[in-house]
Design a protein around this motif. Sequence first.
Motif, short mmCIF file in Angstrom:
data_model
loop_
_atom_site.label_atom_id
_atom_site.label_comp_id
_atom_site.label_asym_id
_atom_site.label_seq_id
_atom_site.Cartn_x
_atom_site.Cartn_y
_atom_site.Cartn_z
N THR A 102 2.96 10.29 -9.42
CA THR A 102 2.17 10.59 -10.61
C THR A 102 1.63 12.02 -10.55
O THR A 102 1.65 12.74 -11.53
N MET A 148 3.42 5.86 -5.56
CA MET A 148 3.17 5.94 -6.99
C MET A 148 2.19 7.05 -7.28
O MET A 148 2.35 7.84 -8.21
N TYR A 149 1.15 7.10 -6.43
CA TYR A 149 0.13 8.12 -6.59
C TYR A 149 0.76 9.52 -6.49
O TYR A 149 0.53 10.38 -7.34
N LEU A 162 3.78 1.64 -1.34
CA LEU A 162 4.28 1.82 -2.70
C LEU A 162 3.18 2.40 -3.60
O LEU A 162 3.43 3.29 -4.42
N MET A 163 1.95 1.92 -3.41
CA MET A 163 0.84 2.47 -4.20
C MET A 163 0.68 3.96 -3.92
O MET A 163 0.51 4.76 -4.83
N PRO A 222 0.81 -1.22 0.00
CA PRO A 222 0.00 0.00 0.00
C PRO A 222 0.85 1.28 0.00
O PRO A 222 0.48 2.26 -0.65
N LEU A 254 6.21 10.40 -13.44
CA LEU A 254 6.09 9.16 -14.20
C LEU A 254 5.49 9.36 -15.58
O LEU A 254 5.18 8.40 -16.26
#
Lengths: 328, 344
Positions: A322, A318-319, A314-315, A312, A327
């Motif tokens: 972004t 990533m969010y 890492l998610m 979670p 990214l």
Amino acid sequence: MRRKTLVCSILVALAAVLLYTDITFGTVIYSFNDLLRVVSGEQIPGISFALGELRIPRSLTALACGAAFGIAGSCFQHLLRNPLASPDIIGITSGANAAAVFGIVVLGASGLELSAISVAGGLLTTAVIAAFTWKRGLSLGRLILVGIAFGAMLDAASSWILVHADQWDIQSASRWLTGSLADTQWSDVLLSGIALSIGCIAIAPLSKRLDMLRLGDEIAASLGVRVGASQIAIICVSVTMLSIATSAVGPIAFVSFLSGPIARRISGYGSSALAESTLVGACLVLGSDIIAQHLLTEQMPVGVVTSVIGGPVLMLLMYISTRKGHLE
Amino acid sequence: MHAHTSRSGTKNPRTRLGVICFVVSLVLLVVLALCSIAIGSRPVPLSEVIAVLGDPGASGVAAEAVRLRIPRMVLGVLAGMALASAGTLMQGMTRNPLADPSILGLNGGAAFAIVLSMATVGLSAPIQYVWVGMLGSCIAALGVWALGSLGAKGPSPLKMTLAGAVVAAMLSSLTSAVLLPRIDVISSFRFWQVGGLSGARFSLIVPLLPLFVIGEVMAVWCLPGLNALAMGDDLARGLGSRVRLVRMGAWGASVILSATTTALAGPIGFVGLVVPHAARLIVGSNYKRIFTLSLVFGPILLLASDLIGRVLTRPTDVEVGIVTALIGAPCFIVLARRRNLQQI
């Protein structure tokens, strides 16, 4: 500076508490007195074995390997200036792990030999991934894609070797698939301890350069840093530490990825926070080991816990990446 | 390239190349299928294979070996077709050259759901696995899709791959978390987990055959829509294509196909990635042609990987999922290094 001292002391205290809990807590709970007597070398039937041969080595290995994963991950993230560029995401941990599995199952290696094989595997993987990513410069996106592919390939190789090992034993196999602290011995403590201390000694003089490199290659160069040489030195040291830790406990998922971002969040964004990441790494593995051993209905390898925590996060990262457009 | 392929008719050199390739690879597939019956830990000469195939009453060790290998070959063909079709659909509908059922989390989701149901509810029949697996891969794929389309510019190959890797890593840990305390489940699951054809039995394959057929039919229905989608959502809509319906159809078909394959053979990666690109190299960007050629290339890749795995470490097998990962990952790297990664 004051905040750094405060944060570091809190983390050291936390690590000490976790270490103590990890050692004394279990089906039998030992007192501080027992621990002192065992550490001072007294032979107490039962307790000496349980503490001296099982729990203390396990907890110390957790501490040392966690710290090594923390430093290595944090160095990579700083060098590449992105939290997603940690060695477990870009396939380097898989390389060290595949080499370790090969060393154990095929060559029958152990101890120092095994560490050497794993380090060679880790460095080789790093070089190959860098070579395949290079194309008129290094792009983070390409690095992640190439790294994920190499990771998949190397993990396939590891499971190939494991499935066909003579004595497939799920406990030892789980170590090489998710990372586990079961059956750690004093030799593991020794190795990971040596790796950690060498790494710390080597990284300490480099950390100032790492701080400058974070500002960008051009600025670092104008500040008198030899950019290429420093980068290679930092990468070699961190891959070496990472690989030795991996050869002891397997690829404990997401620790090298998590430590850096957590450390920077609690210590402010000014510095590279290497010391903090080291301590966070150690706390993560110790804490996850306590959860894995005692708080779940079944004993789990520590890697399962770290990856359930790490996924979670890492998610989330990533969010954030972004949203900042890193990214695209 | 587009102008090139749209000049249809057999005079087009690309079409002729496609037809030749199709025929040649069909022959190759038949040869491989025979080889995969003949080659194994105990080789059986081709003449005996043909004798056994012609005479169902034949007995002897060779006949038994052949009978065990036929379902394996059949599963290889079906799984190869299904994975290649699923890959083609996913690449087409997401316009993402790095799409594949394993990369986008479908296989991991199916595997986790199946293991969970084995451990908790005690499911044991493959037909049950399929439904559970489909549910699992739908959820995982939706998660990957949501995570990968974050941000202003929507989904990109990089974000999708990263999202898939995160979800796959988490799911595989959860899978081992469920699995490790249950020694009895492990033994039946350990080979399945790496993806293998060795457990193939007709009694398991036949009940699932309709699902393969439904998936492929849905896929064929989607193909014209995928061609329109390749020009961009707006243009496709302008040309009268029902974009959302096509996407949902392609999505459903790939979930059905990959979940069915995963239920029978375990998670097999990279076939769906590599095959459509190989086909695209030969026939260009028309999805009808890519799909047709993929239907032959997929089984070829899977049977060849299975054969390599069998020959390499005789008398034991290397699971086909491992071989396809070792072959497929380098192809992924080549694709990732392309400059125009953003478009197909």
